[in-house]
Write an enzyme that holds these catalytic residues in place. Sequence first.
Site, PDB file in Angstrom:
ATOM      1  N   ASP A   1      -1.429  35.691  27.297  1.00  0.00           N
ATOM      2  CA  ASP A   1      -1.003  34.434  27.919  1.00  0.00           C
ATOM      3  C   ASP A   1      -2.209  33.493  27.910  1.00  0.00           C
ATOM      4  OD1 ASP A   1       1.447  35.630  28.564  1.00  0.00           O
ATOM      5  OD2 ASP A   1       0.544  36.577  30.322  1.00  0.00           O
TER       6      ASP A   1
ATOM      7  N   ASP B   1      -1.972  32.539  18.949  1.00  0.00           N
ATOM      8  CA  ASP B   1      -1.426  31.303  18.382  1.00  0.00           C
ATOM      9  C   ASP B   1      -2.021  30.104  19.115  1.00  0.00           C
ATOM     10  OD1 ASP B   1       0.069  32.267  20.744  1.00  0.00           O
ATOM     11  OD2 ASP B   1       0.802  30.211  20.630  1.00  0.00           O
TER      12      ASP B   1
HETATM   13  C1  LIG Z   1       2.496  37.031  25.761  1.00  0.00           C
HETATM   14  S1  LIG Z   1       2.741  38.738  26.012  1.00  0.00           S
HETATM   15  C2  LIG Z   1       2.153  39.457  24.480  1.00  0.00           C
HETATM   16  C3  LIG Z   1       2.665  40.853  24.276  1.00  0.00           C
HETATM   17  C4  LIG Z   1       2.288  41.489  22.940  1.00  0.00           C
HETATM   18  N1  LIG Z   1       0.852  41.642  22.806  1.00  0.00           N
HETATM   19  C5  LIG Z   1       2.844  40.683  21.792  1.00  0.00           C
HETATM   20  O1  LIG Z   1       2.023  40.087  21.054  1.00  0.00           O
HETATM   21  O2  LIG Z   1       4.070  40.681  21.603  1.00  0.00           O
HETATM   22  C6  LIG Z   1       1.443  39.144  27.150  1.00  0.00           C
HETATM   23  C7  LIG Z   1       1.557  40.558  27.692  1.00  0.00           C
HETATM   24  O3  LIG Z   1       0.433  40.823  28.500  1.00  0.00           O
HETATM   25  C8  LIG Z   1       0.849  41.501  29.661  1.00  0.00           C
HETATM   26  N2  LIG Z   1      -0.135  41.167  30.711  1.00  0.00           N
HETATM   27  C9  LIG Z   1      -0.540  39.937  31.065  1.00  0.00           C
HETATM   28  N3  LIG Z   1      -1.478  40.002  32.035  1.00  0.00           N
HETATM   29  C10 LIG Z   1      -1.639  41.321  32.295  1.00  0.00           C
HETATM   30  C11 LIG Z   1      -2.481  42.040  33.188  1.00  0.00           C
HETATM   31  N4  LIG Z   1      -3.320  41.408  33.992  1.00  0.00           N
HETATM   32  N5  LIG Z   1      -2.405  43.387  33.176  1.00  0.00           N
HETATM   33  C12 LIG Z   1      -1.550  44.031  32.356  1.00  0.00           C
HETATM   34  N6  LIG Z   1      -0.732  43.405  31.483  1.00  0.00           N
HETATM   35  C13 LIG Z   1      -0.784  42.069  31.441  1.00  0.00           C
HETATM   36  C14 LIG Z   1       2.239  40.993  29.956  1.00  0.00           C
HETATM   37  O4  LIG Z   1       2.992  41.912  30.722  1.00  0.00           O
HETATM   38  C15 LIG Z   1       2.792  40.801  28.544  1.00  0.00           C
HETATM   39  O5  LIG Z   1       3.476  41.946  28.077  1.00  0.00           O
END
Ligand SMILES: C[S@@+](CC[C@H](N)C(=O)[O-])C[C@H]1O[C@@H](n2cnc3c(N)ncnc32)[C@H](O)[C@@H]1O
Length: 212
Positions: free
Chosen positions: A114, A150
């Site tokens: 994110d 991205d």
């Molecule tokens: C935008 S998604 C990307 C998922 C995957 N890497 C992809 O490219 O399809 C971001 C992922 O990071 C995880 N995430 C974000 N912050 C996190 C944190 N502090 N601890 C664990 N997971 C986290 C979210 O649950 C989510 O699945």
Amino acid sequence: MASYSNVIAPKFEEVFRADFRLKGRWAAEIFGNGNPLVLELGCGKGEYTVALARKYPEKNFIGVDIKGARIWVGATHALQNKLSNVVFLRTRIEFICSCFASGEISEIWITFPDPQPQQSRENKRLTSERFLQSYRQILQPDGIIHLKTDSESLFEYTRKVVKANALQVISCTDDLYNSGCADDILSVQTHYEKMFIEKGFTIKYMKFFSTG
Ligand SMILES: C[S@@+](CC[C@H](N)C(=O)[O-])C[C@H]1O[C@@H](n2cnc3c(N)ncnc32)[C@H](O)[C@@H]1O
């Protein structure tokens, strides 16, 4: 997922200001060998973790994410395909120093995190100084970090953090698929990457050492 042998989901009290029982023991207790250990942080459905595990059977991989429903996809695939060098850890990335010992990890992949564009949320960015400090704690001295994104803003931000910390960049491109980069592991596309490519975003990639 409670029955899945390849998903580890510590309770909050096991990682909050505590050393998780597997800290320093992943090789002995989970993988049964001393192969290098690689993490994917925020692995979502685990496409990268699984692809890496297939490509590098001589390494072990752990996909880390807080969302169980996403991890379930990768864990199911890994079980069905009998991939013995991959497991998933359901926890917050904030707790990785509770889960891994100093120098236990050789590489970290961060895939489509994110971007957290608001300045007030800077320390939530997975490439912020705060997170890099915890990565340095668990990585070997020559540990490597890969970022695929991205997001132009997150990429620029990461470049600045890397420069400010005098970290050595191994590879960097703001248009991966037009860069002539030959490493086929970089062509693995996650759920989020496919969505961003469909929307016309270019994919950026940086590989750097965690220490200067
Ligand atoms: C935008 S998604 C990307 C998922 C995957 N890497 C992809 O490219 O399809 C971001 C992922 O990071 C995880 N995430 C974000 N912050 C996190 C944190 N502090 N601890 C664990 N997971 C986290 C979210 O649950 C989510 O699945």
